[in-house]
Design a protein around this motif. Sequence first.
Motif, PDB file in Angstrom:
ATOM      1  N   ALA A 338      96.636  80.104  65.763  1.00 35.33           N
ATOM      2  CA  ALA A 338      97.709  80.346  66.732  1.00 35.33           C
ATOM      3  C   ALA A 338      99.278  80.192  66.123  1.00 35.33           C
ATOM      4  O   ALA A 338      99.625  79.098  66.105  1.00 35.33           O
ATOM      5  CB  ALA A 338      97.736  79.195  67.802  1.00 35.33           C
ATOM      6  N   SER A 339      99.465  81.280  65.745  1.00 37.15           N
ATOM      7  CA  SER A 339     100.720  81.455  64.983  1.00 37.15           C
ATOM      8  C   SER A 339     101.867  82.142  65.923  1.00 37.15           C
ATOM      9  O   SER A 339     103.080  82.420  65.521  1.00 37.15           O
ATOM     10  CB  SER A 339     100.673  82.422  63.736  1.00 37.15           C
ATOM     11  OG  SER A 339     100.250  83.784  64.238  1.00 37.15           O
ATOM     12  N   SER A 340     101.593  82.011  67.153  1.00 40.19           N
ATOM     13  CA  SER A 340     102.618  82.504  68.091  1.00 40.19           C
ATOM     14  C   SER A 340     102.642  81.646  69.251  1.00 40.19           C
ATOM     15  O   SER A 340     101.531  81.210  69.682  1.00 40.19           O
ATOM     16  CB  SER A 340     102.414  84.045  68.535  1.00 40.19           C
ATOM     17  OG  SER A 340     101.257  84.110  69.117  1.00 40.19           O
ATOM     18  N   PRO A 341     103.457  81.487  70.312  1.00 42.92           N
ATOM     19  CA  PRO A 341     103.586  80.801  71.668  1.00 42.92           C
ATOM     20  C   PRO A 341     102.493  81.082  72.210  1.00 42.92           C
ATOM     21  O   PRO A 341     101.696  80.614  72.977  1.00 42.92           O
ATOM     22  CB  PRO A 341     105.004  81.062  72.060  1.00 42.92           C
ATOM     23  CG  PRO A 341     105.888  81.270  70.985  1.00 42.92           C
ATOM     24  CD  PRO A 341     105.010  82.045  69.797  1.00 42.92           C
ATOM     25  N   PRO A 436      99.578  75.565  66.273  1.00 42.48           N
ATOM     26  CA  PRO A 436     101.030  75.569  65.839  1.00 42.48           C
ATOM     27  C   PRO A 436     102.099  76.196  66.518  1.00 42.48           C
ATOM     28  O   PRO A 436     103.075  75.901  66.396  1.00 42.48           O
ATOM     29  CB  PRO A 436     100.932  75.727  64.277  1.00 42.48           C
ATOM     30  CG  PRO A 436      99.570  75.685  64.008  1.00 42.48           C
ATOM     31  CD  PRO A 436      98.802  76.117  65.143  1.00 42.48           C
ATOM     32  N   ALA A 437     101.634  77.319  67.169  1.00 43.99           N
ATOM     33  CA  ALA A 437     102.660  78.431  67.754  1.00 43.99           C
ATOM     34  C   ALA A 437     103.547  78.927  66.754  1.00 43.99           C
ATOM     35  O   ALA A 437     104.496  79.310  67.200  1.00 43.99           O
ATOM     36  CB  ALA A 437     103.216  77.546  68.861  1.00 43.99           C
ATOM     37  N   SER A 438     103.258  78.994  65.526  1.00 44.29           N
ATOM     38  CA  SER A 438     104.103  79.133  64.461  1.00 44.29           C
ATOM     39  C   SER A 438     103.177  79.612  63.243  1.00 44.29           C
ATOM     40  O   SER A 438     101.970  79.169  62.986  1.00 44.29           O
ATOM     41  CB  SER A 438     104.894  77.995  63.926  1.00 44.29           C
ATOM     42  OG  SER A 438     105.505  77.614  65.234  1.00 44.29           O
ATOM     43  N   ALA A 439     103.762  80.359  62.257  1.00 45.12           N
ATOM     44  CA  ALA A 439     103.144  80.952  60.986  1.00 45.12           C
ATOM     45  C   ALA A 439     103.054  79.671  60.372  1.00 45.12           C
ATOM     46  O   ALA A 439     103.725  78.620  60.378  1.00 45.12           O
ATOM     47  CB  ALA A 439     103.864  82.036  60.461  1.00 45.12           C
ATOM     48  N   SER A 440     102.113  79.824  59.054  1.00 46.40           N
ATOM     49  CA  SER A 440     101.932  78.730  58.005  1.00 46.40           C
ATOM     50  C   SER A 440     102.887  78.603  56.947  1.00 46.40           C
ATOM     51  O   SER A 440     102.727  77.609  56.172  1.00 46.40           O
ATOM     52  CB  SER A 440     100.332  78.743  57.636  1.00 46.40           C
ATOM     53  OG  SER A 440     100.327  80.026  57.155  1.00 46.40           O
ATOM     54  N   PHE A 441     103.602  79.747  56.741  1.00 44.07           N
ATOM     55  CA  PHE A 441     104.151  79.844  55.308  1.00 44.07           C
ATOM     56  C   PHE A 441     105.294  78.841  55.069  1.00 44.07           C
ATOM     57  O   PHE A 441     105.738  78.852  53.645  1.00 44.07           O
ATOM     58  CB  PHE A 441     104.848  81.426  55.222  1.00 44.07           C
ATOM     59  CG  PHE A 441     103.891  82.411  55.891  1.00 44.07           C
ATOM     60  CD1 PHE A 441     102.609  82.584  55.486  1.00 44.07           C
ATOM     61  CD2 PHE A 441     104.565  83.438  56.812  1.00 44.07           C
ATOM     62  CE1 PHE A 441     101.711  83.476  55.953  1.00 44.07           C
ATOM     63  CE2 PHE A 441     103.538  84.305  57.322  1.00 44.07           C
ATOM     64  CZ  PHE A 441     102.165  84.409  56.836  1.00 44.07           C
ATOM     65  N   ASP A 442     105.751  77.996  55.698  1.00 43.38           N
ATOM     66  CA  ASP A 442     106.645  76.995  55.222  1.00 43.38           C
ATOM     67  C   ASP A 442     106.104  75.926  54.674  1.00 43.38           C
ATOM     68  O   ASP A 442     106.376  75.373  53.458  1.00 43.38           O
ATOM     69  CB  ASP A 442     107.438  76.166  56.505  1.00 43.38           C
ATOM     70  CG  ASP A 442     106.213  75.717  57.406  1.00 43.38           C
ATOM     71  OD1 ASP A 442     105.153  76.231  57.526  1.00 43.38           O
ATOM     72  OD2 ASP A 442     106.700  74.680  58.134  1.00 43.38           O
ATOM     73  N   GLN A 443     104.534  75.783  54.444  1.00 41.88           N
ATOM     74  CA  GLN A 443     103.941  74.837  54.108  1.00 41.88           C
ATOM     75  C   GLN A 443     102.640  75.249  53.170  1.00 41.88           C
ATOM     76  O   GLN A 443     101.956  74.776  52.278  1.00 41.88           O
ATOM     77  CB  GLN A 443     103.571  73.621  54.696  1.00 41.88           C
ATOM     78  CG  GLN A 443     104.897  72.702  55.486  1.00 41.88           C
ATOM     79  CD  GLN A 443     104.360  71.742  56.051  1.00 41.88           C
ATOM     80  OE1 GLN A 443     103.600  70.797  55.767  1.00 41.88           O
ATOM     81  NE2 GLN A 443     105.013  71.333  57.256  1.00 41.88           N
ATOM     82  N   PHE A 444     102.071  76.363  53.840  1.00 47.12           N
ATOM     83  CA  PHE A 444     100.710  76.842  53.313  1.00 47.12           C
ATOM     84  C   PHE A 444     100.708  78.390  53.101  1.00 47.12           C
ATOM     85  O   PHE A 444     101.510  79.048  53.700  1.00 47.12           O
ATOM     86  CB  PHE A 444      99.571  76.571  54.594  1.00 47.12           C
ATOM     87  CG  PHE A 444      99.614  75.119  54.818  1.00 47.12           C
ATOM     88  CD1 PHE A 444      99.051  74.127  53.968  1.00 47.12           C
ATOM     89  CD2 PHE A 444     100.070  74.492  56.136  1.00 47.12           C
ATOM     90  CE1 PHE A 444      98.901  72.934  54.239  1.00 47.12           C
ATOM     91  CE2 PHE A 444     100.234  73.301  56.348  1.00 47.12           C
ATOM     92  CZ  PHE A 444      99.296  72.456  55.525  1.00 47.12           C
ATOM     93  N   LYS A 445      99.820  78.822  52.425  1.00 45.42           N
ATOM     94  CA  LYS A 445      99.588  80.247  51.850  1.00 45.42           C
ATOM     95  C   LYS A 445      99.294  81.104  53.169  1.00 45.42           C
ATOM     96  O   LYS A 445      99.914  82.333  53.342  1.00 45.42           O
ATOM     97  CB  LYS A 445      98.601  80.359  50.930  1.00 45.42           C
ATOM     98  CG  LYS A 445      98.396  82.002  50.298  1.00 45.42           C
ATOM     99  CD  LYS A 445      97.269  81.944  49.423  1.00 45.42           C
ATOM    100  CE  LYS A 445      97.389  83.372  48.833  1.00 45.42           C
ATOM    101  NZ  LYS A 445      96.061  83.503  47.713  1.00 45.42           N
TER     102      LYS A 445
END
Length: 462
Positions: A338-341, A436-445
């Motif tokens: 879930a990388s988006s709202p 998360p409603a968000s992508a992971s790239f701030d902390q994860f690949k």
Amino acid sequence: MTFAEYLTSLQNKSVAIIGIGVSNTPWLKLLLRRGIAVTACDRATREKFGNDALLDELEAMGATLKLGPDYLDGLDQDIIFRSPGIRPDIPAFEAAKARGSLVTSEMEVFFHVCPCKKIAVTGSDGKTTTTTIIAKVLEAAGYTVHLGGNIGRPLLPDTEQMQPEDVAVLELSSFQLLTMDASPDIAVVTNLAPNHLDIHKGMEEYVAAKKNIFRYQAADQKVVLNRDNAITNGFAAEAPGQVTLFSRQNPLDEGVVLEDGVICVKKAGETRRVLPVKDILIPGVHNVENYMAAVAALDGLVEDDVFRQFAASFGGVEHRIELVQVRNGVKYYNDSIASSPSRTIAGLRSFHQKVILIAGGYDKHIPYDVLGPDLVAHVKQMVLTGATAGKIRAAAENAPGYDPEQLPICETENLAAAVQKAAELAQPGDIVILSPASASFDQFKNFMVRGNVFKQLVNELP
């Protein structure tokens, strides 16, 4: 053009492949085995690459490696295969095209050399599950299926083994579709909502890329569209092929509908009852819609009883509302996809009770206001982390009916701290979900690494 003819056309030409990763390695090696001059380019330096054995193998096979920050400088090869995550109009590619290079992609070439029927799925949410359902149902019906694209493996190197009676099933992202000039025999668009606006120039470009999945179809080919989504429903008027609509919420004279708890196909004045919702093992109304899209795509290709048998046993795809463990009476679910709202909203609506939500991550510059009402309606406590924590907090606090006593919100430094905090808050009978409603790239690949870390953290709880 056949695949053999395409490989022959590459003889005596120079090729650059952008990105030395899992998805490009089979294609790299195949070209090298055919004696084609290949330059493999990657942003990572040799010191940071992490797989010296692969680099040594590629060099031993004859590849020229170009590594490090200047990996795109001076591209002048005859053919350049771009990675889907890199925009096709960056200055390095534009300069190469001005020098006479052809910039293409693995998927663009595959569409022109694939010898069998192609079924492709795209959308903002649900495309991986829908693609998986289609592939596995076809396999259960006896077809030889090749699964790839944004899921599975790159299919271009496998083309030699494909037979005309096989089926290639593809998940296609907006990045892959952006420069496509061919469409599949059967196209599926699950839904559309703002996404990936950190890469796309805007929503208009994102939507235009998605349209390429049906834009080049012939009159006898089919596109499956979600009637309940305003954007995808609008595609029907532009489709050059046959349109099949599916709708969970609206009646249709023709198409796939939900009637009395059963997914039905309506055609030529008749209604065929295909799949009772109660027989679908994976939870959530969004998964009902995924099955509806799959039924619409495969109508006429598989028998209805194959769908019924499959749905009763299919437990879903990893990182998509995946039950990790029941610990101290608390159920922990991994919905890292879930990388988006809109994806998180679908996850929250899958449960019949309010949940403890862990959310937040990389900021793709998409709006979060739409998430607020569902946070108020479906979340009892919220633990936020990552770059979007503030936006998600604001979405909840600005939503109608928000009460800080009914929906306490806390922020943590990282995912490990968020899992620990959620475990402290949870009581027997509660549900904790990472969505998360968000992508992971701030902390994860990527979302898979994030999901695996979450599962490890849950499994390590006392």
